[in-house]
Enzyme design. Structure first.
Site, short mmCIF file in Angstrom:
data_model
loop_
_atom_site.label_atom_id
_atom_site.label_comp_id
_atom_site.label_asym_id
_atom_site.label_seq_id
_atom_site.Cartn_x
_atom_site.Cartn_y
_atom_site.Cartn_z
N CYS A 150 -3.72 1.67 6.63
CA CYS A 150 -3.89 0.86 7.88
C CYS A 150 -4.37 1.85 8.93
O CYS A 150 -5.28 1.76 9.73
CB CYS A 150 -2.65 0.15 8.59
SG CYS A 150 -1.35 1.21 8.48
N ASN A 173 0.87 -1.09 -0.03
CA ASN A 173 0.07 -0.06 0.10
C ASN A 173 0.64 1.04 0.15
O ASN A 173 0.33 2.33 -0.51
CB ASN A 173 -1.12 -0.17 1.15
CG ASN A 173 -0.51 -0.14 2.60
OD1 ASN A 173 0.62 -0.46 2.69
ND2 ASN A 173 -1.33 0.24 3.47
N GLU A 192 -11.97 -4.86 9.10
CA GLU A 192 -11.30 -3.66 8.48
C GLU A 192 -11.80 -3.43 7.11
O GLU A 192 -11.77 -4.38 6.14
CB GLU A 192 -9.84 -3.79 8.38
CG GLU A 192 -8.96 -2.78 7.72
CD GLU A 192 -7.72 -2.93 7.67
OE1 GLU A 192 -7.06 -4.16 7.55
OE2 GLU A 192 -6.66 -2.00 7.75
N GLU A 239 3.15 -4.83 12.59
CA GLU A 239 2.24 -3.78 12.08
C GLU A 239 1.20 -4.22 11.43
O GLU A 239 1.27 -4.46 10.10
CB GLU A 239 2.97 -2.40 11.51
CG GLU A 239 4.15 -1.86 12.15
CD GLU A 239 3.91 -0.91 13.12
OE1 GLU A 239 2.59 -0.89 13.39
OE2 GLU A 239 4.81 -0.56 13.95
N LEU A 240 0.04 -4.32 12.13
CA LEU A 240 -1.19 -5.06 11.27
C LEU A 240 -2.02 -4.29 10.72
O LEU A 240 -2.06 -3.08 10.83
CB LEU A 240 -1.31 -6.22 12.23
CG LEU A 240 -0.33 -7.39 12.50
CD1 LEU A 240 -0.85 -8.64 13.25
CD2 LEU A 240 0.60 -7.68 11.27
N LYS A 300 11.33 -8.88 1.87
CA LYS A 300 10.33 -9.68 0.96
C LYS A 300 8.94 -8.89 0.61
O LYS A 300 8.49 -8.46 1.80
CB LYS A 300 9.75 -10.98 1.72
CG LYS A 300 8.97 -11.62 0.85
CD LYS A 300 7.46 -11.48 1.15
CE LYS A 300 6.39 -12.26 0.39
NZ LYS A 300 6.06 -11.73 -0.84
N HIS A 301 8.90 -8.01 -0.29
CA HIS A 301 8.12 -7.17 -0.45
C HIS A 301 6.74 -7.78 -1.31
O HIS A 301 6.63 -9.00 -1.42
CB HIS A 301 8.44 -6.11 -1.73
CG HIS A 301 7.90 -4.91 -1.66
ND1 HIS A 301 6.65 -4.68 -0.90
CD2 HIS A 301 8.70 -3.66 -1.63
CE1 HIS A 301 6.41 -3.24 -0.76
NE2 HIS A 301 7.59 -2.55 -1.38
N ALA A 302 5.51 -6.97 -1.27
CA ALA A 302 4.36 -7.92 -1.79
C ALA A 302 4.56 -8.41 -3.11
O ALA A 302 5.26 -7.43 -3.87
CB ALA A 302 3.45 -6.69 -1.54
P1 NAP Z 1 -0.83 -9.42 3.44
O1 NAP Z 1 -1.38 -10.12 2.50
O2 NAP Z 1 -0.43 -9.75 4.70
O3 NAP Z 1 0.46 -8.72 2.63
C1 NAP Z 1 1.76 -8.07 3.35
C2 NAP Z 1 3.11 -8.93 3.02
O4 NAP Z 1 2.92 -10.28 3.87
C3 NAP Z 1 3.47 -9.41 1.62
O5 NAP Z 1 4.67 -9.27 1.45
C4 NAP Z 1 2.76 -10.84 1.59
O6 NAP Z 1 3.20 -11.29 0.36
C5 NAP Z 1 3.28 -11.36 2.96
N1 NAP Z 1 2.48 -12.35 3.28
C6 NAP Z 1 1.27 -12.73 3.28
N2 NAP Z 1 0.98 -13.90 3.63
C7 NAP Z 1 1.96 -14.40 4.43
C8 NAP Z 1 2.37 -15.47 5.24
N3 NAP Z 1 1.67 -16.48 5.64
N4 NAP Z 1 3.84 -15.64 5.55
C9 NAP Z 1 4.54 -14.59 5.20
N5 NAP Z 1 4.40 -13.54 4.45
C10 NAP Z 1 3.29 -13.31 4.01
O7 NAP Z 1 -1.27 -7.77 3.60
P2 NAP Z 1 -2.15 -7.05 2.50
O8 NAP Z 1 -3.72 -7.53 2.50
O9 NAP Z 1 -1.34 -7.01 1.16
O10 NAP Z 1 -2.03 -5.63 2.92
C11 NAP Z 1 -2.85 -4.92 3.69
C12 NAP Z 1 -2.92 -5.02 5.15
O11 NAP Z 1 -1.63 -4.47 5.58
C13 NAP Z 1 -4.05 -4.30 5.66
O12 NAP Z 1 -4.52 -5.01 6.93
C14 NAP Z 1 -3.42 -3.19 6.38
O13 NAP Z 1 -4.19 -2.51 7.33
C15 NAP Z 1 -2.08 -3.66 6.87
N6 NAP Z 1 -1.23 -2.49 6.98
C16 NAP Z 1 -0.65 -2.23 8.31
C17 NAP Z 1 0.23 -1.38 8.36
C18 NAP Z 1 0.72 -0.89 9.76
O14 NAP Z 1 1.69 -0.13 9.99
N7 NAP Z 1 0.17 -1.29 10.90
C19 NAP Z 1 0.74 -0.47 7.31
C20 NAP Z 1 0.18 -0.87 6.05
C21 NAP Z 1 -0.69 -1.83 5.96
P3 NAP Z 1 2.57 -11.72 -0.91
O15 NAP Z 1 2.28 -10.35 -1.56
O16 NAP Z 1 3.43 -12.35 -1.72
O17 NAP Z 1 1.29 -12.44 -0.48
#
Ligand code: NAP
Length: 458
Positions: free
Chosen positions: A266, A135, A363, A232-233, A158-160
């Protein structure tokens, strides 16, 4: 999930990138480990010089990088440019401040512990794994990397999977600025490959920004290997408007708080909790402003709201809105995906949510705001604290007693008064409850990945 650039404005796949092989991953971790061994012998002044040069590179390449961000994840171009500039500012901040943040601290009464001197010092931990979301493809990485590298750590990223070109731009940034080669190495891997990286003995700790399931998985694997994790979730931040507030200003700020980054932040205000005496006035103005937003091509500078980053993300949002609609909620504006290519969703305001609506607990990662009428201040606090998240919060009031009470009683990592939550490098950032643990930014964020060593001298 393929590692690919899929332009969310058109829905077209622009580039597919081969993941790194296992041998390549091991080699890249080795490069980072070698860089860490060198970095810990360098001075703050040397690292600061490299960090400022890297910041200059970002500024010099700002328009190209901004366009890349927008093409990969759909952020309006002015916001992408602001993200690049903000990242460069954070790098200069840590170049200036790291030595101060990590200075030795003397124990004030060493004789109490039978010492002639006693003090603490901060030392780097080694190679830190950063698992990052799409994001804020640049900012999320820099707010980890700038303090980590200035502390003398190296990183592997490890980026998205949907922002691989941003990930590769970051791979060369620090090398080009003079840091030891490998100080930040990108690993083009999927989420399923992260466990093996965490287990690698050369990895000292892990930071993850992303969803709850990813956080749960990474933290449990880190736990098995007794490695520190910062998480940071997600968040579902309350934006509270009390009776004494400037309602027009609150409504105007509420729109920016909800739709910035196309609603995919987030720390966005997601639940708008309004005292009953000013509810109708706020709801009317907020809905009017949300309905007036321009939805369109994020490369067009007049666009307010671009597409969601992924088709799956839009599907999740559609499901949340349809769940609320089916249970009897009122859609004040929006509530549909425009009929056009790409992953767009109309700015939406939903009121009268029944208790079992998923939007109350989950969310909404997109431009969907839910409105809640609070009977009084107690009710506003109850509504604000009723989710499992605890990232940030905002409260609008001109009453000093109310301000004190809400600052003390909101379950969140931050409270912003008469404003919206934003992240600045000067402010500690992080959540409680299911929003994660640990902090980023400021001095406390830099110290998360340091060994606080106690030294005692007879
Ligand atoms: P996500 O699916 O969790 O992806 C984030 C990162 O984690 C990506 O690099 C993803 O890789 C990786 N990942 C996913 N599943 C994994 C697993 N089981 N093991 C290891 N790595 C894994 O998150 P998203 O849906 O793209 O992003 C949105 C979320 O992030 C929202 O909930 C948002 O609120 C939260 N967020 C929080 C903050 C904060 O500072 N608190 C800031 C920004 C965003 P892949 O892309 O390869 O799946």
């Amino acid at each position: 999930m393929a590692i690919a650039t899929v332009n969310p404005t058109s829905g077209k796949t622009e580039m597919i990138i081969e993941p790194h092989t296992r041998d390549e991953v091991l080699d890249r971790i080795g490069q980072a480990a070698a860089a860490a061994a060198t970095l810990r012998t360098t001075t703050f002044a040397q690292r600061a010089e490299w960090m400022r040069r890297a910041a200059d590179f970002l500024d010099d390449q700002a328009s190209g990088l901004a366009e890349l961000i927008t093409v990969e994840m759909g952020k309006p171009i002015a916001q992408s440019l602001a993200e690049v500039r903000k990242s460069a500012r954070a790098m200069r901040f840590y170049a200036d401040k790291a030595e101060l943040f990590l200075a030795d601290a003397p124990l004030h009464d060493p004789s109490a512990v039978n010492a002639s001197r006693a003090w603490t010092r901060y030392e780097p931990l080694g190679v830190i794994l950063a698992v990052m979301p799409w994001n804020y493809p640049l900012w999320q990485v820099i707010r980890f990397a700038a303090p980590a590298l200035m502390a003398g750590n190296a990183g592997v990223l490890k980026h998205a999977s949907n922002v691989p070109q941003c990930a590769m731009a970051l791979d060369s940034l620090f090398d080009n600025a003079g840091f030891p080669a490998g100080s930040l190495r990108t690993l083009l891997i999927g989420g399923a490959d992260v466990a093996e990286v965490i287990a690698d003995p050369r990895i000292a700790a892990v930071t993850l920004t992303g969803s709850e399931p990813a956080g749960r998985s990474v933290a449990s694997i880190a736990g098995q290997h007794i490695k520190k994790a910062v998480l940071e979730l997600g968040g579902s931040d309350p934006f509270i408007v009390l009776r004494s507030a400037d309602v027009a200003a609150a409504a105007e700020t509420a729109v920016r708080a909800r739709v910035g980054n196309n609603g995919q932040s987030c720390i966005a205000g997601k639940r708008f909790i309004v005292h009953t005496d000013v509810y109708d006035e706020f709801a009317q103005e907020f809905t009017r402003l949300m309905a007036e937003l321009t939805v369109g091509d994020p490369l067009d500078p007049t666009t307010d709201v671009g597409p969601l980053a992924t088709e799956a993300g839009r599907e999740d949002l559609v499901e949340l809105v349809e769940d609320a609609r089916a249970k009897g909620a009122t859609i004040l504006t929006g509530g549909h995906a425009p009929d056009r290519p790409g992953w767009f969703y109309a700015p939406t305001v939903i009121a009268d949510l029944p208790d079992d609506a998923r939007l109350i607990q989950e969310e909404a990662f997109g431009p969907v705001a839910s409105l809640y009428r609070a009977r009084d201040d107690d009710d506003a606090l109850r509504l604000a604290n009723q989710t499992g998240f605890g990232l940030s919060s905002a409260v609008w009031t001109t009453d000093a007693d109310q301000e004190r009470r809400f600052v003390a009683e909101l379950d969140a990592g931050a409270v912003f008064i008469n404003g919206m939550t934003v992240s600045y490098q000067e402010l500690p950032f992080g959540g409680i409850k299911r929003s994660g643990y640990g902090r980023e930014l400021a001095a406390v964020g830099q110290r998360e990945f340091c060994n606080l060593k106690t030294v005692w001298k007879a």
